[in-house]
Design an enzyme around this catalytic site. Structure first.
Site, mmCIF file in Angstrom:
data_model
loop_
_atom_site.group_PDB
_atom_site.id
_atom_site.type_symbol
_atom_site.label_atom_id
_atom_site.label_comp_id
_atom_site.label_asym_id
_atom_site.label_seq_id
_atom_site.Cartn_x
_atom_site.Cartn_y
_atom_site.Cartn_z
ATOM 1 N N ASN A 18 -14.431 49.221 6.848
ATOM 2 C CA ASN A 18 -15.623 47.876 6.812
ATOM 3 C C ASN A 18 -14.643 46.622 7.301
ATOM 4 O OD1 ASN A 18 -17.271 48.972 5.361
ATOM 5 N ND2 ASN A 18 -16.205 48.741 3.022
ATOM 6 N N ASP A 20 -14.489 43.013 6.800
ATOM 7 C CA ASP A 20 -14.630 42.186 5.376
ATOM 8 C C ASP A 20 -15.041 40.238 6.009
ATOM 9 O OD1 ASP A 20 -13.861 44.337 3.919
ATOM 10 O OD2 ASP A 20 -11.433 43.148 3.070
ATOM 11 N N GLY A 48 -11.295 53.050 2.594
ATOM 12 C CA GLY A 48 -10.938 54.265 3.391
ATOM 13 C C GLY A 48 -9.547 53.873 4.215
ATOM 14 N N ALA A 49 -9.606 52.484 4.945
ATOM 15 C CA ALA A 49 -9.084 52.240 6.081
ATOM 16 C C ALA A 49 -8.271 51.393 5.531
ATOM 17 C CB ALA A 49 -10.085 51.288 6.764
ATOM 18 N N ASN A 190 -9.642 52.201 -11.701
ATOM 19 C CA ASN A 190 -8.800 50.798 -13.036
ATOM 20 C C ASN A 190 -9.778 51.303 -13.858
ATOM 21 O OD1 ASN A 190 -11.360 49.778 -11.775
ATOM 22 N ND2 ASN A 190 -10.936 48.692 -10.500
ATOM 23 N N LEU A 226 -4.133 48.380 -13.883
ATOM 24 C CA LEU A 226 -4.082 47.804 -15.039
ATOM 25 C C LEU A 226 -4.054 46.224 -14.298
ATOM 26 C CD1 LEU A 226 -2.272 49.730 -17.700
ATOM 27 C CD2 LEU A 226 -4.328 49.560 -17.791
ATOM 28 N N THR A 253 -6.570 40.576 -2.651
ATOM 29 C CA THR A 253 -7.725 41.460 -2.220
ATOM 30 C C THR A 253 -7.199 43.063 -1.796
ATOM 31 O OG1 THR A 253 -9.243 39.749 -1.598
ATOM 32 C CG2 THR A 253 -9.924 41.707 -0.473
ATOM 33 N N ASP A 257 -5.761 49.494 -2.984
ATOM 34 C CA ASP A 257 -5.617 49.946 -1.801
ATOM 35 C C ASP A 257 -3.839 50.502 -1.514
ATOM 36 O OD1 ASP A 257 -8.441 51.108 -1.985
ATOM 37 O OD2 ASP A 257 -8.683 49.031 -0.443
HETATM 38 P P1 ATP Z 1 -8.667 45.673 -5.978
HETATM 39 O O1 ATP Z 1 -10.306 46.370 -6.522
HETATM 40 O O2 ATP Z 1 -8.488 44.098 -6.179
HETATM 41 O O3 ATP Z 1 -8.176 46.149 -4.752
HETATM 42 P P2 ATP Z 1 -8.242 47.101 -8.334
HETATM 43 O O4 ATP Z 1 -9.379 47.256 -9.666
HETATM 44 O O5 ATP Z 1 -8.274 48.331 -7.609
HETATM 45 O O6 ATP Z 1 -8.125 46.537 -6.627
HETATM 46 P P3 ATP Z 1 -5.597 46.750 -9.938
HETATM 47 O O7 ATP Z 1 -6.024 47.282 -11.426
HETATM 48 O O8 ATP Z 1 -6.469 45.655 -10.320
HETATM 49 O O9 ATP Z 1 -6.839 47.489 -8.865
HETATM 50 O O10 ATP Z 1 -4.403 46.638 -8.783
HETATM 51 C C1 ATP Z 1 -4.011 47.634 -8.487
HETATM 52 C C2 ATP Z 1 -2.679 47.887 -8.800
HETATM 53 O O11 ATP Z 1 -1.999 46.465 -7.840
HETATM 54 C C3 ATP Z 1 -2.065 47.577 -10.520
HETATM 55 O O12 ATP Z 1 -1.364 48.377 -10.853
HETATM 56 C C4 ATP Z 1 -1.002 46.119 -10.224
HETATM 57 O O13 ATP Z 1 0.473 47.229 -9.355
HETATM 58 C C5 ATP Z 1 -0.958 45.573 -8.218
HETATM 59 N N1 ATP Z 1 -1.812 44.418 -8.632
HETATM 60 C C6 ATP Z 1 -2.441 43.724 -9.089
HETATM 61 N N2 ATP Z 1 -2.477 42.514 -8.976
HETATM 62 C C7 ATP Z 1 -1.428 41.861 -9.704
HETATM 63 C C8 ATP Z 1 -0.703 41.261 -9.758
HETATM 64 N N3 ATP Z 1 -0.985 40.262 -10.422
HETATM 65 N N4 ATP Z 1 0.546 41.531 -9.828
HETATM 66 C C9 ATP Z 1 1.691 42.369 -9.882
HETATM 67 N N5 ATP Z 1 1.225 43.431 -9.093
HETATM 68 C C10 ATP Z 1 -0.362 43.509 -8.864
#
Ligand code: ATP
Length: 305
Positions: A18, A20, A48-49, A190, A226, A253, A257
Site C-alpha cells: 500500500n 501510506d 506484505g511489502a 499482537n 506486546l 508505524t 512488520d
Molecule cells: P504495528 O501495528 O504498530 O505495526 P503491532 O500492533 O502489530 O504493531 P506491536 O506489538 O505493537 O505490534 O509491536 C511489535 C513489536 O515491535 C514488539 O513486539 C516490540 O518488539 C516492538 N515495539 C513496539 N513498540 C515498541 C516500543 N515502544 N519500544 C520498543 N519496542 C517496541
C-alpha cells in the site's frame, strides 16, 4: 545455478503493498466536519511489502508475491522493495489502482487508518499457484492478511505440501481453517489479534497466558507481540518472554512488520524461534526510533551493533 536461485529465495512473502498517505491533525474530525491537517506525506507501506523490506534489509533473499497498480504509487512500492533487494518478478499489475492506507496521526501518536485495498484485493489462488516453484525452494513462506483469504490459504497449503516452514501474521484478523492453523510455525499476533482469535475469555489474560491459549488452538508455535513490552514465544516445550529494549519511540508505524520480517529472516538463516524473536525485538526497537515504516527498518549490522 541452483545454489544461487536458492540463495535468492530464502523467504517468499505473500501480502499487501500500500501507499501510506499520512496527514497529521490536531484532532480527528467528527462526522460531517472538516479539519485542516499537515502537508501530505506519501511513503511505501502495506504489511506484505513492509515485511519483505524488513527481511531483505537484514540480508535475507526475499521474493514478494502480491499486486500493485500501474500507477505512481505502484512505482514507489516497487522501487522501495527493489532498492532493499526484494525480488518483484511475481508482482502482478492488474487494472486497479495500488492499495492505499489513509492514515491520520494525532499529536498523542495515535493513528486511525482507512485502507482501500485496490490491486491487493485482486490477488487470487491462481497467482499463488504460478509461484509454486519459488515457494517450493524457499525456506520460509511468510503470509499476512491484507490480501484475499483464499490466496493466503493457498500459499499456506502450498508451503505445507512442499515442507516449507510457514509463518502467518494474522493481521488484520480473519477466520482460519484448522488445517491452516496446524501448519503455522509460528502464528504471529499482537494482543488485539490474540483477543479476536480467543474470544471474550481472554480479556484479562497476560501475554504468556494468551500465547498458551493460542497454542492450544493447534499451531506448531505462537508469538504474541506486546508493543513496548516485547513478545512472548510459545512452543509445545516452553513459553518464554522476550523483553523489548528500552528506547524513546518516535514513530511506531510498522513496528509489527519490522518484528515479523526480522523473525522470518532469522528463521530462514537457521535460528531457533526464541533466538529469532530475541533478534526481532532489537530490529523492531530500532524501527520505532525512526520515522515511517519501510524507511525505518535497520540493516543486520545496525541490529548487531
Ligand atoms: P504495528 O501495528 O504498530 O505495526 P503491532 O500492533 O502489530 O504493531 P506491536 O506489538 O505493537 O505490534 O509491536 C511489535 C513489536 O515491535 C514488539 O513486539 C516490540 O518488539 C516492538 N515495539 C513496539 N513498540 C515498541 C516500543 N515502544 N519500544 C520498543 N519496542 C517496541
Amino acid at each position: 545455478m541452483i545454489t544461487s536461485l536458492t540463495a535468492l529465495t530464502d523467504i517468499v512473502v505473500v501480502g499487501s503493498a500500500n501507499a501510506d498517505l499520512v496527514t497529521t491533525v490536531a484532532r480527528r474530525p467528527a462526522a460531517g466536519e472538516t479539519v485542516l491537517g499537515s502537508d501530505l506525506r506519501v511513503s511505501p507501506g502495506g504489511k506484505g511489502a513492509n515485511q519483505a523490506v524488513a527481511a531483505a534489509r537484514l540480508g535475507a533473499g526475499v521474493a514478494f508475491l502480491g499486486a500493485v497498480g500501474d500507477d505512481e504509487h505502484g512505482q514507489l512500492l516497487l522501487e522501495s522493495m527493489r532498492s532493499a533487494g526484494v525480488r518483484t518478478e511475481h508482482v502482478r499489475t492488474p487494472d486497479r489502482p495500488t492499495g492505499i492506507a489513509h492514515i491520520t496521526v494525532t499529536p498523542d501518536g495515535e493513528n486511525s487508518i482507512v485502507v482501500s485495498p485496490g490491486a491487493n484485493g485482486t490477488l487470487t489462488t491462481a497467482d499463488i499457484d504460478r509461484a509454486a516453484s519459488v515457494i517450493a525452494i524457499s525456506t520460509v513462506v511468510l503470509v499476512s492478511l491484507e490480501v484475499p483469504m483464499p490466496a493466503a490459504l493457498r500459499a499456506i497449503e502450498l508451503a505445507r505440501a512442499a515442507g516449507v516452514r510457514t509463518v502467518l501474521n494474522l493481521s488484520p484478523p480473519g477466520p482460519l481453517t484448522a488445517d491452516a492453523l496446524a501448519a503455522l510455525d509460528p502464528l504471529i499476533v499482537n494482543e488485539h489479534e490474540a483477543g479476536w482469535l480467543l474470544g471474550a475469555e481472554t480479556t484479562s489474560a497476560d501475554g504468556p497466558a494468551l500465547a498458551e491459549a493460542l497454542l492450544a488452538l493447534g499451531p506448531r508455535s505462537v508469538v504474541v507481540t506486546l508493543g513496548g513490552r516485547g513478545a512472548v514465544v510459545a512452543t509445545p516445550d516452553c513459553v518464554s518472554t522476550v523483553a523489548a529494549p528500552r528506547v524513546s519511540p518516535v514513530d511506531t508505524t510498522g513496528a509489527g512488520d519490522a518484528f515479523t520480517g526480522a523473525l522470518a529472516a532469522r528463521l530462514s538463516a537457521g535460528d531457533e524461534l526464541l533466538a529469532a524473536a530475541r533478534f526481532a525485538v532489537h530490529a523492531a526497537a530500532i524501527s520505532v526510533t525512526r520515522p515511517g515504516a519501510q524507511p525505518s527498518y535497520p540493516t543486520r549490522g545496525e541490529v548487531r551493533a
